[in-house]
Motif scaffolding. Structure first.
Motif, mmCIF file in Angstrom:
data_model
loop_
_atom_site.group_PDB
_atom_site.id
_atom_site.type_symbol
_atom_site.label_atom_id
_atom_site.label_comp_id
_atom_site.label_asym_id
_atom_site.label_seq_id
_atom_site.Cartn_x
_atom_site.Cartn_y
_atom_site.Cartn_z
ATOM 1 N N ARG A 220 0.829 -1.210 0.000
ATOM 2 C CA ARG A 220 0.000 0.000 0.000
ATOM 3 C C ARG A 220 0.863 1.259 0.000
ATOM 4 N N LEU A 224 0.953 3.981 -2.995
ATOM 5 C CA LEU A 224 0.648 5.385 -2.761
ATOM 6 C C LEU A 224 1.793 6.271 -3.237
ATOM 7 N N ARG A 225 3.024 5.835 -3.011
ATOM 8 C CA ARG A 225 4.187 6.617 -3.456
ATOM 9 C C ARG A 225 4.192 6.749 -4.983
ATOM 10 N N LEU A 276 -5.832 9.758 -7.834
ATOM 11 C CA LEU A 276 -5.286 8.732 -6.942
ATOM 12 C C LEU A 276 -6.195 7.515 -6.863
ATOM 13 N N LEU A 280 -5.340 3.776 -6.979
ATOM 14 C CA LEU A 280 -5.529 3.082 -5.693
ATOM 15 C C LEU A 280 -7.020 3.021 -5.397
ATOM 16 N N LEU A 283 -8.399 3.708 -1.827
ATOM 17 C CA LEU A 283 -8.148 4.969 -1.153
ATOM 18 C C LEU A 283 -9.445 5.712 -0.918
#
Length: 290
Positions: A220, A224-225, A276, A280, A283
């Protein structure tokens, strides 16, 4: 009345038998004497009058407590709870109504005993609503008289109490249930050691599960990075400043930094999260702050 009724009863200490013998030797009150004492307490806050009323009726509490001997609770505890109910009854008794205190007090005495029984009869409460409490005590009495209950007895009792047959069956199952210790008793036989602790395994610290959780967390963070790296510099700074650093900045803080309105920062943040989310799906940002 301005005083709370909280009487210290100077009775012999020791065994329950000693207590019962002591209260049985306290003289009963004549009707006229009872009315006069009740009047003095009600109109003049005479605590000595209230004390005499309570003392004269302690033997009656003992008699009521004996009726609940089948619940496996200490008689001394039931009597103590009943005494509380008696004092509440004395505090509320109105002699002008024309009834004896014993007739009025029985409801308060039983109410306190019922509450105590329901709190302590099982680790898990068997009755929480008023209807369930009524069913609990009525069903206990009915089972003593009928023993094993068939369908006809269940239906008859449900009709008498004004409840559904399934409610009677559910309460009967609760009455027949037994508390089980989570841990094995030190002196338990080997064949009796099948308790919840033997088969309810705590998986939180199982090595394989711990490794899986750590790998999931690493994935995760890495995801996210990578997703943040795809944002433009201003959007990345807004998301990072608002959610990923301490102290978190407000919309107004970022508005001052970029010389735009707070509403514009909100729009940029919203657009950044939309991007995002595509990278993801799990998220879900928390509610916006300001």
């Amino acid at each position: 009345m301005s005083h709370a009724l909280n009487l210290s009863l100077p009775l012999a200490a020791g065994s329950l038998e000693t207590y019962i013998d002591a209260v049985n030797r306290i003289p009963l009150l004549a009707a006229e004497e009872e009315r006069e004492l009740a009047r003095r307490y009600r109109e003049e806050d005479d605590l000595e009058a209230a004390r005499r009323l309570v003392l004269a009726h302690l033997r009656f509490v003992v008699r009521v407590a004996r009726g609940y001997a089948g619940y496996g609770l200490a008689q001394s505890d039931l009597i103590q709870e009943g005494n509380i109910g008696l004092m509440k009854a004395v505090k509320r008794f109105d002699p002008s109504v024309g009834v004896r205190l014993v007739s009025f007090a029985v409801h308060w005495i039983k109410a306190e005993m019922h509450e105590f029984i329901l709190r302590n009869w099982r680790i898990v409460k068997v009755a929480t609503t008023k209807a369930q409490r009524k069913l609990f005590f009525n069903l206990r009495s009915a089972k003593k008289a009928l023993g094993w209950m068939g369908a006809s007895e269940v239906d008859a009792l449900a009709d008498e109490l004004g409840v559904e047959s399934r409610d009677v069956i559910t309460m009967e199952q609760r009455l027949n249930a037994h508390d089980v210790s989570f841990d094995v008793s030190p002196d338990a036989e080997e064949e009796q050691q099948f308790v919840p602790a033997a088969y309810l395994v705590d998986q939180r610290f199982e090595p394989t599960r711990q490794l899986q959780l750590e790998e999931d967390e690493d994935n995760r963070v890495e995801g996210l990075r990578d997703a943040l790296a795809r944002l433009d510099e201003r959007s990345r700074d807004i998301v990072t400043s608002r959610w990923l650093t301490e102290p978190k900045l407000t919309l107004h803080d970022l508005a001052a930094r970029y010389q735009v309105s707070a509403e514009r920062i909100r729009q940029l943040e919203k657009n950044a999260f939309e991007k995002l989310k595509k990278a993801l799906p799990d998220l879900e940002p928390e509610a916006d702050g300001v």
